[in-house]
Design an enzyme around this catalytic site. Structure first.
Site, PDB file in Angstrom:
ATOM      1  CB  CYS A  52      -0.912   0.023   1.223  1.00 12.04           C
ATOM      2  SG  CYS A  52      -2.048  -1.360   1.280  1.00 12.04           S
ATOM      3  NE  ARG A 135      -2.822  -4.277  -2.974  1.00 13.72           N
ATOM      4  CZ  ARG A 135      -2.304  -3.577  -1.958  1.00 13.72           C
ATOM      5  NH1 ARG A 135      -2.478  -2.283  -1.898  1.00 13.72           N
ATOM      6  NH2 ARG A 135      -1.609  -4.186  -1.017  1.00 13.72           N
TER       7      ARG A 135
HETATM    8  C1  BEZ Z   1       0.601  -4.650   1.774  1.00 11.98           C
HETATM    9  O1  BEZ Z   1       1.794  -4.854   1.862  1.00 11.98           O
HETATM   10  O2  BEZ Z   1       0.142  -3.532   1.510  1.00 11.98           O
HETATM   11  C2  BEZ Z   1      -0.351  -5.770   2.004  1.00 11.98           C
HETATM   12  C3  BEZ Z   1       0.028  -7.028   1.583  1.00 11.98           C
HETATM   13  C4  BEZ Z   1      -0.833  -8.100   1.785  1.00 11.98           C
HETATM   14  C5  BEZ Z   1      -2.055  -7.895   2.424  1.00 11.98           C
HETATM   15  C6  BEZ Z   1      -2.431  -6.611   2.811  1.00 11.98           C
HETATM   16  C7  BEZ Z   1      -1.571  -5.538   2.612  1.00 11.98           C
END
Ligand code: BEZ
Length: 236
Positions: A52, A135
């Site tokens: 993110c 997302r």
């Molecule tokens: C992240 O790194 O943003 C992320 C990765 C897996 C699940 C949720 C967030």
């Protein structure tokens, strides 16, 4: 329960569902505050997570490019306002990614700790998580109509050049009344719609308008200059 989730998800061609929310930039009445502009409502799973963060670095630094296309960005995650503010401050002060640093997010990030908006927009996919948004991106036009929806899973960061291509494509479709082929980019040829009857299509094959090239009755293309395509965003 599963049926309800599917049934209430907004779809392409629907009016964007309305909501009022608190954001990092004050309260927002969505989508009416963006009337007359394009707006991309996008969700991410969590603050203070690496994928993110990388997305915010890229999308945040591209915000002026979207603004030039008469498009605003509005982010959302199932998190509190205080968490959002702290995360964005850390990104600005500490994070470097792909040569970018000191990136400020000049767009609002919605506090959706209640999950009201995430549920309303079908951003909660229980197979991924019951408590975090996937997302998602909703491309909403100046009349408040949803024109494209993109979903990515939580572990895969998005390609924001592609999201810009989607926006420019939608604007070009509206302004130029064309359909766009696979991998279209401004400056590429565009598709010419099929005439209503097979006979008219045959006729078109025999007397192709200047610039139109047909490889069969159902597959005709014509040029559309980059300038003409790019004017699409600025005009609206
Ligand atoms: C992240 O790194 O943003 C992320 C990765 C897996 C699940 C949720 C967030």
């Amino acid at each position: 329960m599963e049926y309800e989730t599917v049934r209430t998800m907004p779809r392409i061609g629907d009016k964007a569902p309305e909501f009022k929310a608190t954001t990092t930039q004050g309260s927002v009445l969505f989508p009416s505050d963006y009337s007359g502009k394009w707006v991309i409502l996008f969700s991410h799973p969590s603050d203070f997570t690496p994928v993110c963060t990388s997305e915010f670095m890229l999308f945040g630094s591209m915000a002026p490019e979207f603004e030039k296309l008469n498009c605003r960005l509005v982010g959302l995650s199932v998190g509190s306002l205080y968490s959002h503010i702290a995360w964005l401050k850390n990104i600005h002060e500490k994070v470097e990614f792909k040569g970018l640093k000191n990136v400020r997010m000049n767009f609002p990030l919605i506090d959706d700790i209640s999950m009201n908006v995430a549920r309303m927009y079908g951003m909660i996919h229980p197979g991924e998580s019951d408590t975090k948004a996937v997302r998602a991106l909703f491309f909403i036009d100046p009349k408040g109509v949803i024109r494209a929806i993109v979903y990515y899973p939580m572990a895969l960061g998005r390609n924001f050049d592609e999201m810009k291509r989607v926006l420019v494509g939608l604007q070009t479709i509206d302004r130029c009344g064309v359909a766009l082929p696979a991998d279209w980019r401004p400056g590429d040829e565009v598709m010419v719609a099929n005439p209503p009857t097979y006979e008219q299509a045959q006729e078109r094959m025999e007397h192709q308008p200047a610039g139109t090239v047909c490889s069969d009755w159902f597959f005709c293309m014509r040029p559309l200059s980059k300038e003409e395509a790019e004017k699409a965003g600025r005009r609206m």
